[in-house]
Design an enzyme around this catalytic site. Structure first.
Site, mmCIF file in Angstrom:
data_model
loop_
_atom_site.group_PDB
_atom_site.id
_atom_site.type_symbol
_atom_site.label_atom_id
_atom_site.label_comp_id
_atom_site.label_asym_id
_atom_site.label_seq_id
_atom_site.Cartn_x
_atom_site.Cartn_y
_atom_site.Cartn_z
ATOM 1 N N ARG A 1 12.103 17.769 31.430
ATOM 2 C CA ARG A 1 11.684 18.828 32.337
ATOM 3 C C ARG A 1 11.284 18.214 33.677
ATOM 4 O O ARG A 1 10.713 17.109 33.729
ATOM 5 C CB ARG A 1 10.475 19.576 31.775
ATOM 6 N N HIS B 1 20.875 20.211 35.299
ATOM 7 C CA HIS B 1 20.325 20.716 34.028
ATOM 8 C C HIS B 1 21.461 21.057 33.049
ATOM 9 O O HIS B 1 21.537 22.181 32.549
ATOM 10 C CB HIS B 1 19.416 21.936 34.266
HETATM 11 P P1 NDP Z 1 10.685 18.043 19.699
HETATM 12 O O1 NDP Z 1 9.574 19.018 19.744
HETATM 13 O O2 NDP Z 1 11.579 18.021 18.498
HETATM 14 O O3 NDP Z 1 10.103 16.562 19.880
HETATM 15 C C1 NDP Z 1 9.147 16.240 20.836
HETATM 16 C C2 NDP Z 1 8.803 14.756 20.702
HETATM 17 O O4 NDP Z 1 7.894 14.414 21.761
HETATM 18 C C3 NDP Z 1 8.099 14.424 19.387
HETATM 19 O O5 NDP Z 1 8.500 13.153 18.936
HETATM 20 C C4 NDP Z 1 6.629 14.391 19.796
HETATM 21 O O6 NDP Z 1 5.803 13.561 19.005
HETATM 22 C C5 NDP Z 1 6.735 13.810 21.197
HETATM 23 N N1 NDP Z 1 5.532 14.145 21.982
HETATM 24 C C6 NDP Z 1 5.052 15.355 22.300
HETATM 25 N N2 NDP Z 1 3.921 15.250 23.020
HETATM 26 C C7 NDP Z 1 3.681 13.924 23.153
HETATM 27 C C8 NDP Z 1 2.663 13.159 23.770
HETATM 28 N N3 NDP Z 1 1.637 13.769 24.407
HETATM 29 N N4 NDP Z 1 2.735 11.826 23.703
HETATM 30 C C9 NDP Z 1 3.744 11.204 23.040
HETATM 31 N N5 NDP Z 1 4.755 11.867 22.435
HETATM 32 C C10 NDP Z 1 4.719 13.219 22.484
HETATM 33 O O7 NDP Z 1 11.541 18.282 21.027
HETATM 34 P P2 NDP Z 1 13.131 18.164 21.242
HETATM 35 O O8 NDP Z 1 13.533 16.784 20.911
HETATM 36 O O9 NDP Z 1 13.813 19.299 20.569
HETATM 37 O O10 NDP Z 1 13.226 18.448 22.820
HETATM 38 C C11 NDP Z 1 12.512 17.696 23.766
HETATM 39 C C12 NDP Z 1 12.585 18.374 25.131
HETATM 40 O O11 NDP Z 1 13.878 18.235 25.701
HETATM 41 C C13 NDP Z 1 12.387 19.895 25.125
HETATM 42 O O12 NDP Z 1 11.023 20.234 25.050
HETATM 43 C C14 NDP Z 1 13.014 20.307 26.442
HETATM 44 O O13 NDP Z 1 12.036 20.321 27.454
HETATM 45 C C15 NDP Z 1 14.026 19.207 26.727
HETATM 46 N N6 NDP Z 1 15.401 19.713 26.718
HETATM 47 C C16 NDP Z 1 16.182 19.511 27.815
HETATM 48 C C17 NDP Z 1 17.479 19.935 27.838
HETATM 49 C C18 NDP Z 1 18.368 19.664 29.003
HETATM 50 O O14 NDP Z 1 19.497 20.170 29.023
HETATM 51 N N7 NDP Z 1 17.951 18.902 29.988
HETATM 52 C C19 NDP Z 1 18.063 20.655 26.696
HETATM 53 C C20 NDP Z 1 17.172 20.787 25.579
HETATM 54 C C21 NDP Z 1 15.873 20.340 25.610
HETATM 55 P P3 NDP Z 1 5.606 13.847 17.431
HETATM 56 O O15 NDP Z 1 6.888 13.332 16.788
HETATM 57 O O16 NDP Z 1 4.437 13.039 17.070
HETATM 58 O O17 NDP Z 1 5.422 15.322 17.283
HETATM 59 C C1 OXD Z 2 16.364 23.778 26.668
HETATM 60 C C2 OXD Z 2 17.054 23.499 27.922
HETATM 61 O O1 OXD Z 2 15.132 23.681 26.608
HETATM 62 O O2 OXD Z 2 18.242 23.877 28.062
HETATM 63 O O3 OXD Z 2 17.064 24.085 25.677
HETATM 64 O O4 OXD Z 2 16.477 22.880 28.819
#
Ligand code: NDP
Ligand code: OXD
Length: 311
Positions: free
Chosen positions: A226, A274
């Protein structure tokens, strides 16, 4: 399914979503945001960046569904109806696309693709030699569905992959670090740093100068999560100071990135609009319809978001 479904998406795709969800959920009225005859009949809201406070008008709302894996655009609403569960989108399509994007960008940085492009543009036969993948440290911030898959793919290519998450994870071929205590060692090993964290109050602005100073000098960053993760004002000064050598940004605080934004003019910053993992809309709509069916049938919901964590 009990009740109506209201959809909030950009105008260009709104009718497509209405028709597609109607076909997938026969018998369930699908309403567009500005065309809801009876707000009290609405039991589910399918949203991307809805207007803050806008969900309050649906007194019988039972569930909110994010059109996307990230739910920051839902939780940013200070007037979110209390206690209503939030679902997100996950799935193989989204994971595969993100894996491809991360591998593409990491390989381009590792093999110094920009130097080859510059040489090509100058009609120069300039051989650029890079170390083997095993001698390149790549750090993945966030080891969730997307980060873990990207880390595994890079480990499969032989990179020295490190991962960082809130709670400790175990992933074959990946050196995993956790929490504040593990952050320093993780950053010190990350010559290429990929952000795949969710945007929460804890991760907002995490990619800032203080963090760049903890990376190996001249590291590169890839932000595919993000725009809010990056302290934008710190990026060009960090490139100028040599703390960073390159940045790849798929996301921005304001999207589309404004025409007068200084990032456009800086050749050290690659920008993609994006698209790292834009889910195929048919697949996304199918996942949403299936999740709503599961929700109203009281079945297990793997895409349920923990409101306390905010992701
Ligand atoms: P998940 O919720 O599956 O995983 C999030 C990960 O981040 C987990 O490992 C979590 O730790 C870790 N995390 C969260 N908070 C912290 C913190 N404060 N410190 C350290 N680690 C932290 O998310 P996804 O993998 O599904 O997606 C990640 C992000 O990717 C989405 O939220 C979205 O914003 C972005 N995205 C972007 C896209 C694009 O096209 N650019 C498309 C899709 C998503 P833990 O394992 O301990 O819970
Ligand atoms: C998502 C994205 O969060 O597209 O899926 O960024």
């Amino acid at each position: 399914m009990q009740g109506d479904v209201v959809v909030h998406v950009g105008a260009a795709r709104a009718e497509w979503w209405r028709e597609t969800l109607s076909a997938l959920m026969p018998g369930t009225p699908i309403r567009l945001w500005d065309d809801v005859p009876d707000p009290d009949a609405v039991s589910a809201a399918v949203v991307w960046k809805h207007p803050p406070g806008g969900l309050r008008r649906f007194a019988n709302l039972k569930v909110i569904v994010s059109i996307g894996a990230g739910v920051d655009h839902v939780f940013v609403d200070p007037d979110l109806p209390a206690g209503v569960p939030v679902l997100r989108i996950t799935g193989d399509d989204l994971t595969q696309r993100m894996k491809e994007y991360v591998v593409w960008q990491v390989l381009a940085l590792h093999r110094r693709g920009w130097e080859l492009a510059e040489a090509r543009a100058a009609h120069q036969w300039r051989q650029v030699v890079t170390p083997l993948a095993g001698r390149r440290g790549v750090g993945i911030m966030g080891l969730g569905r997307l980060g873990a898959a990207a880390a595994q793919a890079l480990a499969g290519l032989g990179f020295a992959v490190h991962g960082w998450s809130r709670s400790r994870r175990e992933i074959a071929g990946v050196t995993c670090h956790a929490g504040e205590a593990g952050l320093g060692a993780f950053l010190a090993a990350s010559e290429i740093l990929v952000c795949l964290l969710p945007l929460t109050p804890q991760t907002e602005g995490i990619l800032d100068r203080a963090l760049f100073e903890k990376l190996p000098k001249g590291a590169a960053i890839v932000n595919a999560a993000r725009g809010g993760h990056l302290a934008e004002a710190d990026l060009i000064p960090a490139l100028d100071a040599g703390l960073l050598s390159r940045a790849v940004l798929d996301v921005a605080r304001v999207e589309p990135l404004p025409q007068n934004h200084p990032f456009w003019a800086d050749a050290r910053i690659d920008i993609t609009p994006h698209i790292a993992s834009l889910i195929d809309p048919e697949t996304g709509a199918g996942r949403i319809a299936a999740n709503l069916r599961r929700f109203f049938a009281g079945e297990d919901l793997p895409d349920l978001v923990d409101p306390a964590r905010g992701y």
